[in-house]
Design an enzyme around this catalytic site. Structure first.
Site, PDB file in Angstrom:
ATOM      1  CE  LYS A 191      -8.343  -8.075 -11.996  1.00 40.78           C
ATOM      2  NZ  LYS A 191      -7.175  -8.039 -12.909  1.00 40.78           N
ATOM      3  NE  ARG A 194      -3.608  -7.581  -7.803  1.00 47.79           N
ATOM      4  CZ  ARG A 194      -4.424  -6.631  -8.268  1.00 47.79           C
ATOM      5  NH1 ARG A 194      -5.525  -6.334  -7.626  1.00 47.79           N
ATOM      6  NH2 ARG A 194      -4.138  -6.005  -9.385  1.00 47.79           N
ATOM      7  NE  ARG A 246      -5.871  -0.079 -17.007  1.00 51.08           N
ATOM      8  CZ  ARG A 246      -5.812  -1.118 -16.179  1.00 51.08           C
ATOM      9  NH1 ARG A 246      -6.849  -1.912 -16.048  1.00 51.08           N
ATOM     10  NH2 ARG A 246      -4.720  -1.348 -15.494  1.00 51.08           N
ATOM     11  NE  ARG A 260      -4.537   1.479 -12.831  1.00 52.14           N
ATOM     12  CZ  ARG A 260      -4.915   0.255 -12.487  1.00 52.14           C
ATOM     13  NH1 ARG A 260      -6.163  -0.128 -12.689  1.00 52.14           N
ATOM     14  NH2 ARG A 260      -4.063  -0.592 -11.973  1.00 52.14           N
ATOM     15  NE  ARG A 293      -0.436  -3.064 -12.656  1.00 52.15           N
ATOM     16  CZ  ARG A 293      -1.202  -2.526 -13.625  1.00 52.15           C
ATOM     17  NH1 ARG A 293      -0.672  -1.684 -14.499  1.00 52.15           N
ATOM     18  NH2 ARG A 293      -2.456  -2.834 -13.696  1.00 52.15           N
TER      19      ARG A 293
HETATM   20  P1  AMP Z   1      -5.721  -2.933  -9.790  1.00 48.32           P
HETATM   21  O1  AMP Z   1      -6.506  -1.667  -9.959  1.00 48.32           O
HETATM   22  O2  AMP Z   1      -6.587  -4.096  -9.360  1.00 48.32           O
HETATM   23  O3  AMP Z   1      -4.868  -3.272 -10.972  1.00 48.32           O
HETATM   24  O4  AMP Z   1      -4.726  -2.676  -8.567  1.00 48.32           O
HETATM   25  C1  AMP Z   1      -3.735  -1.667  -8.631  1.00 48.32           C
HETATM   26  C2  AMP Z   1      -2.672  -1.927  -7.567  1.00 48.32           C
HETATM   27  O5  AMP Z   1      -3.276  -1.887  -6.261  1.00 48.32           O
HETATM   28  C3  AMP Z   1      -2.004  -3.295  -7.635  1.00 48.32           C
HETATM   29  O6  AMP Z   1      -0.930  -3.340  -8.565  1.00 48.32           O
HETATM   30  C4  AMP Z   1      -1.541  -3.452  -6.203  1.00 48.32           C
HETATM   31  O7  AMP Z   1      -0.391  -2.663  -5.955  1.00 48.32           O
HETATM   32  C5  AMP Z   1      -2.676  -2.853  -5.400  1.00 48.32           C
HETATM   33  N1  AMP Z   1      -3.707  -3.877  -5.069  1.00 48.32           N
HETATM   34  C6  AMP Z   1      -4.987  -3.930  -5.528  1.00 48.32           C
HETATM   35  N2  AMP Z   1      -5.624  -4.990  -5.031  1.00 48.32           N
HETATM   36  C7  AMP Z   1      -4.742  -5.632  -4.233  1.00 48.32           C
HETATM   37  C8  AMP Z   1      -4.783  -6.813  -3.431  1.00 48.32           C
HETATM   38  N3  AMP Z   1      -5.887  -7.568  -3.382  1.00 48.32           N
HETATM   39  N4  AMP Z   1      -3.688  -7.162  -2.744  1.00 48.32           N
HETATM   40  C9  AMP Z   1      -2.565  -6.413  -2.787  1.00 48.32           C
HETATM   41  N5  AMP Z   1      -2.433  -5.300  -3.518  1.00 48.32           N
HETATM   42  C10 AMP Z   1      -3.509  -4.899  -4.238  1.00 48.32           C
END
Ligand code: AMP
Length: 245
Positions: free
Chosen positions: A32, A107, A153, A187, A198
């Site tokens: 994404k 999400r 990653r 990360r 996750r």
């Molecule tokens: P990402 O970078 O999109 O993989 O997001 C990393 C982490 O941020 C996720 O595993 C969640 O803990 C939190 N997070 C990001 N976007 C959301 C969302 N829309 N709703 C809830 N938690 C989020």
């Protein structure tokens, strides 16, 4: 960019028109972030990654960062209300007026319902028939590939470019950004135990939301394992067609 996408570029002034808004969906590791950056550059509209905004808040030690840091490290979702407030503030900024790409939001079903309501209320993106133009693109990638991508990653902390040590997207010199020479970082939530959490949460909390858009006939599915240019071209085509109208 593929020939197909170039044709699209040639026929439309894509840096001036209203675009989307676009929601990019897909499990962690589907690409994404990478695709959002490419589409963002193509149209000159911002990529809004809720994960990136949360990580920035953690780094700066803000109240939001303190509330979300431990959850993110465990691979849990941050509460809907906190993320929705953050998205409201971000979408109110001037650079979103012509459109934006949401990466990592919504999400949950609740967030998707909230977004529909928020877009309807803001009326920026209303069509002649009163609906919004939201284009929802799902990047589909099988489980074993996701695991490979997530464990490999690496991100540049300076320019944000995403590399992958396990795929053809690896940096020319291991651990060093091709663009600015910064040392690449992994990360904290790309650790094996957190990755499986996750992916579990994705199936439990996010897949029902994907079905929410599918039921409304608003989902365009793209093979996220295809070549990067092919994926970008398919996403651009979906956006140009307004596939989700
Ligand atoms: P990402 O970078 O999109 O993989 O997001 C990393 C982490 O941020 C996720 O595993 C969640 O803990 C939190 N997070 C990001 N976007 C959301 C969302 N829309 N709703 C809830 N938690 C989020």
């Amino acid at each position: 960019m593929s020939a197909e996408a170039v044709t699209v570029q040639a026929t439309k002034n894509h840096k001036e028109t209203v675009v989307g808004p676009v929601v990019l969906l897909g499990p962690p590791g589907a690409g994404k972030g990478t695709q959002a950056k490419r589409i963002s550059a193509h149209y000159g509209i911002p990529q809004i990654s809720t994960g990136d905004i949360l990580r920035e808040n953690i780094e700066k030690g803000t109240e939001l960062g303190k509330q979300s840091g431990a959850l993110i490290e465990r691979g849990e979702l941050v509460p809907d209300e906190l993320v929705e407030k953050m998205v409201t503030e971000r979408l109110a900024q001037a650079d979103c007026a012509r459109g934006f790409i949401l990466d990592g939001f919504p999400r949950t079903v609740k967030q998707a319902e909230w977004l529909d309501k928020h877009l309807a209320e803001s009326r920026y993106f209303e069509t002649a028939t009163g609906g919004n133009r939201l284009v929802v693109v799902q990047l589909a990638v099988e489980y074993t590939k996701l695991l490979r991508r997530l464990t490999g990653r690496r991100t540049c902390p300076t320019c944000g470019h995403i590399y992958n040590a396990n795929t053809s997207q690896r940096a020319r010199v291991d651990g060093v950004c091709d663009i600015d020479g910064s040392a690449l970082v992994t990360r904290k939530d790309d650790r094996d135990d957190v990755i499986s959490q996750r992916l579990k949460n994705y199936r439990r909390q996010t897949l029902p939301m994907v079905n929410y858009y599918a039921r409304k006939n608003r989902l365009v599915e793209i093979d996220g394992a295809a070549d990067l240019d092919v994926i970008t071209a398919a996403a651009v085509k979906a956006i140009e067609n307004g596939d989700s109208l």
